[in-house]
Write a protein that holds these residues in place. Structure first.
Motif, PDB file in Angstrom:
ATOM      1  N   ASN A  45     -54.036  -8.127  29.735  1.00 25.98           N
ATOM      2  CA  ASN A  45     -54.938  -8.710  30.552  1.00 25.98           C
ATOM      3  C   ASN A  45     -54.346  -7.826  32.430  1.00 25.98           C
ATOM      4  O   ASN A  45     -54.690  -7.508  32.329  1.00 25.98           O
ATOM      5  CB  ASN A  45     -55.063 -10.189  30.658  1.00 25.98           C
ATOM      6  N   ARG A 130     -55.800 -15.274  32.499  1.00 26.42           N
ATOM      7  CA  ARG A 130     -56.239 -15.418  33.962  1.00 26.42           C
ATOM      8  C   ARG A 130     -55.535 -15.196  34.997  1.00 26.42           C
ATOM      9  O   ARG A 130     -55.904 -14.386  35.946  1.00 26.42           O
ATOM     10  CB  ARG A 130     -57.311 -16.176  33.851  1.00 26.42           C
TER      11      ARG A 130
ATOM     12  N   SER C 182     -62.175  -9.983  25.490  1.00 24.23           N
ATOM     13  CA  SER C 182     -62.277 -10.107  27.120  1.00 24.23           C
ATOM     14  C   SER C 182     -61.376  -8.809  27.714  1.00 24.23           C
ATOM     15  O   SER C 182     -62.069  -8.550  28.608  1.00 24.23           O
ATOM     16  CB  SER C 182     -61.338 -10.805  27.413  1.00 24.23           C
TER      17      SER C 182
END
Lengths: 279, 324, 268
Positions: A45, A130, C182
């Motif tokens: 991420n 996140r 994701s």
């Protein structure tokens, strides 16, 4: 009566924050149960949210300024918007699973616990990965600040961290208020995306490129302009396409406080509706 | 003073149904209508009724999740809809198949979380947990992730989690559904213990008559949002004239068995089904069959709760009956 | 006949998605909002460089609305069958599916095609209408172009399905395929041309984006409808899509084989 058996409840806000923290910690431990997955995803991420910015870099590979703003200035908008929504998404973003919980009936399990439902829902499915987005935004922000031609007076320097905090608070309010819609229409989860992620995309670009109605909507309707557009006008010395009073450029804290209050009211109204209509 | 007081409570839902291409029709449905009952401290009450009768609506109102449309409700002196969080300390809830345990974490972690959310003092927590672990045989499972537990183990885990904060009332929604016989018996034994030893008031919804037979001194039957029966289980059998079924396997196909107090309802080769009043003992019937026929094997089937209730209607027992 | 079986599976899926009215309207609304935001940024971009990437300003804005119309049917961001599939992997029901007489991959492909068809006529059409009401768009009058576009969209859905199937299969090993999802979503948004036509990507990045499977999902169907691809270029475009669909479906089949051998059933 039975209450004597338990220590007096701590302050409401403090207790809510602690419940959020405990719930988030449990989800993080759950994620750590799949350790490989967790590490892979966190690293992935971090690397991959940078692609977002590549789009803007590609644009500026082809042009020198957009609506009168140069690359570093647009990067400043991008970074502040991305930081605020990224952090808000990590803190409360998974509240958008509210509709699912209502459909499956698991919201009831949350409501029979002696803790604020909002705190429990905001930390529901908390995902540490996140953090990638605000981290990446911080890097871009530092790069942008290093290249901006700005006279760094103390008020401008103070406004940068200030707008990050207020911007995050505004997006937190948008996530919460948006998810409240699902109390009435359980599968309308996507509508809130247009205000949160759609809004964040919009304020990555200069206000000068948008129709005046859209910009006015972001000032007087959904307070997106207070995340970065208005304070950036002061920090970067840009001119305001709407010619609004200059005081609004410093009004982000007030806008954030109002937005949070409105979101809190919306949540209470939603919960009341859920409890009086059933599902 | 009763621990649970329900006084003329009603709950209306607005149901929207599509009518034609665009028109929508709004209809008011009374899920619960003029519901009145009281439960005293320490009682164990079975709350039964067909699906859609208003059982879960009642439980939702008693736990403060749902606000009643009318009437008065008190649980442990608290108005559930006004004081949901205060009430939460006094009640324990087990939602049948929807576990509230943390799926990917060891059982231990779910209990630790409960301790912190309910702010249970350490000593009391330790004592309650030890007791639950022992009686529900959960000790060896404490470090197992919940997702690896069997349905029965998970249900036991859920029940323990609902009791750690010493609730005065325990609501259980179908606590034995889908469980194997061993787990089922252990759960029942534990609930009996909780009810009699600790004096915890228990309200359970179930489709399993044996749950009620073994646990509850009192049954409330609800249908169309009203209490249609409230009393002991024996009374329910009598009122509904329900029947148990004796299934006998004979050595060879025989003509329908003729014994007193039972009638044959089905014959399939050497196997025959005999119905007899549920209130009566099976022993004389079995003895009579064994005396006159080449009996190989037999089993007794309990009447299903729906069966009992549908017989109640067939017998035109519509008005609330209070027995014993 | 297996083909009629898969046909009825697809029809069932079409009908099932048609019942989620609120979700359809909510999604169409969001696509429209994004369409507006991106249209203004593109207008600013093309104002500064009027023939960027081979499009004029009208073409660029039309590109936005076509790609907004495609986002739901093609599931660039992920989704569609993935939630159901991953639930079944998570709770172990997938083990039952693996031993069914129907082919697992084809079965899920059929459901996904049914879903895509419904979303094309709902979430595809609604934003397009809203966009055409406010901006000047350039849509073809020639029925053959529309036909070619529909073929291209179907191939785009097939490529996207095959890719998402691979992503969801990681659930057999990672137990948490949401993370991979994701990541895949972000990659997809970037390389499909959904955020910016990849004809604008410079040098090696552009060359890379053009050969990766994601360009088959948005860039190529958009160019077909904008008539940027005609004649030979149209044929190579469709061929490129078909190529990736086959390669990814074959890869999915291979990985599915590995997963079947492994079958780590949750809770078992």
């Amino acid at each position: 009566m039975a209450d004597d058996r338990f220590p007096a409840p701590p302050g409401r806000l403090w207790w809510g924050l602690r419940v959020w923290w405990m719930t988030a910690a449990m989800w993080t431990r759950s994620a750590l149960a799949y350790r490989t997955s967790f590490v892979l995803m966190t690293v992935g991420n971090l690397a991959i949210t940078a692609m977002d910015f590549v789009i803007i870099a590609v644009m500026f590979h082809n042009i020198h300024s957009m609506g009168g703003w140069d690359f570093h200035q647009v990067a400043f908008l991008y970074a502040t918007s991305s930081f605020a929504i990224g952090l808000a998404d990590m803190l409360v973003g998974s509240i958008d699973a509210l509709g699912n919980r209502i459909r499956q009936g698991t919201l009831d399990g949350i409501m029979v616990r002696p803790a604020p439902a909002l705190a429990q829902m905001a930390a529901d499915r908390f995902a540490l990965r996140r953090l990638g987005r605000p981290l990446q935004a911080t890097v871009i922000l530092l790069w942008s600040l290093s290249g901006l031609r700005v006279q760094w007076t103390w008020d401008r320097m103070l406004m940068v961290p200030g707008l990050l905090v207020c911007g995050t608070a505004i997006f937190v309010a948008l996530f919460v208020a948006g998810s409240c819609l699902q109390f009435w229409v359980a599968d309308a989860a996507e509508v809130q995306n247009s205000f949160t992620f759609g809004g964040a995309t919009m304020i990555q670009y200069p206000p000068t490129v948008f129709a005046r109605e859209l910009v006015a909507g972001a000032v007087f309707g959904i307070p997106l302009a207070f995340v970065n557009w208005l304070p950036a006008l002061h920090i970067l010395g840009q001119s305001d396409p709407l010619h609004l009073p200059a005081v609004l450029r410093f009004a982000s804290p007030a806008a954030a406080a109002l937005a949070l209050a409105a979101a809190g009211l919306a949540w209470r109204a939603g919960l009341r509706a859920y409890r009086s209509t059933g599902s | 003073m009763a621990l649970i007081e329900v006084d003329n409570v009603s709950r209306t839902f607005t149901v929207r149904s599509r009518k034609g291409r665009l028109r929508r029709e709004k209809r008011q449905v009374n899920a619960v209508d003029g519901l009145t009952f009281q439960v005293a401290e320490g009682e164990c009450v079975g709350y039964v009724g067909p699906n859609g009768a208003g059982k879960s609506t009642t439980v939702k109102m008693l736990t403060g999740i749902l606000v009643p449309s009318g009437g008065r409700l008190r649980v442990a002196g608290v108005d559930p809809s006004r004081d949901r969080v205060r009430l939460a300390h006094r009640i324990g809830v087990v939602f049948g198949q929807r576990t509230t345990l943390w799926w990917d974490l060891p059982l231990r972690d779910s209990y630790e979380m409960a301790r912190r959310i309910y702010r249970i003092p350490a000593g009391r927590f330790r004592a309650n947990l030890d007791r639950c672990l022992e009686l529900l045989d959960l000790g060896p499972l404490m470090d197992t992730p919940v997702r690896q537990l069997s349905l029965g183990q998970r249900m036991r885990g859920d029940i323990a989690a609902a009791l750690l904060h010493d609730p005065q009332v325990l609501y259980l929604d179908e606590p034995t559904i889908g469980l194997d016989v061993v787990s089922r018996n252990r759960v029942r034994q534990f609930l009996r213990e909780v009810n009699t030893e600790r004096g915890t008031t228990v309200l359970l919804t179930t489709h399993d008559l044996t749950d009620i037979e073994q646990l509850c001194s009192r049954v409330m039957v609800i249908d169309h949002g009203r209490v249609v029966y409230d009393g002991g289980l024996e009374g329910l059998h009598a009122v509904g004239e329900s029947e148990r079924t004796l299934v006998v396997d004979l050595a060879e196909p025989c003509p329908p068995i003729a014994v007193e107090g039972a009638r044959v309802v089905r014959v399939d080769g050497p196997r025959q089904w005999l119905a007899f009043p549920a209130a009566r003992s099976a022993a004389p019937v079995v003895a009579a069959v064994a005396a006159g026929y080449p009996l190989v094997d037999l089993s007794v089937r309990e009447p299903a709760i729906e069966d009992v209730i549908s017989r109640m209607y067939a017998g035109e027992v519509a008005a609330p009956v209070r027995v014993g | 006949m297996p083909l009629t079986l898969y046909g009825s599976v697809a029809r069932g899926s079409f009908r099932r998605y048609a019942t989620y009215r609120a979700a359809i309207l909510a999604g169409a609304f969001t696509n429209t909002v994004f369409g507006f935001i991106l249209s203004y940024t593109y207008l600013a971009l093309w104002h500064a460089r009027p023939d960027l990437g081979g499009y004029d300003a009208t073409g660029a804005v039309t590109y936005i609305w076509i790609s907004q119309a495609l986002i739901a049917p093609v599931c660039v961001w992920g989704g569609g069958f993935q939630d159901d599939f991953q639930d079944r992997v998570r709770n172990g029901d997938i083990a039952i599916d693996l031993y069914r007489p129907v082919d697992l991959q084809s079965w899920w492909l059929a459901t996904d095609l049914g879903r895509a068809a419904l979303q094309l006529v709902t979430r595809g059409v609604l934003p397009m209408v809203a966009g055409a009401a406010v901006f000047r768009l350039r849509l073809p009058h020639d029925g053959r172009v529309w036909a070619a576009f529909l073929v291209s969209v179907m191939l785009a859905v097939a490529v996207s399905f095959a890719f998402r199937y691979l992503v969801s299969l990681t659930g057999f090993w990672l137990m948490d395929s949401d993370g991979v999802r994701s990541l895949a979503g972000i990659l997809g948004m970037f390389f499909s041309g959904k955020l910016l036509p990849i004809t604008l990507f410079p040098g090696a990045l552009g060359a890379l984006a053009r050969v990766l499977p994601w360009s088959a999902m948005v860039q190529i169907p958009c160019d077909v409808l904008l008539q940027q691809r005609t004649g030979g270029a149209l044929a190579t475009g469709l061929g490129f899509q078909a190529f990736w669909a086959l390669v990814l479906l074959a890869a999915g089949r291979a990985v599915q084989g590995l997963a079947t051998r492994r079958v780590v059933v949750q809770g078992g």
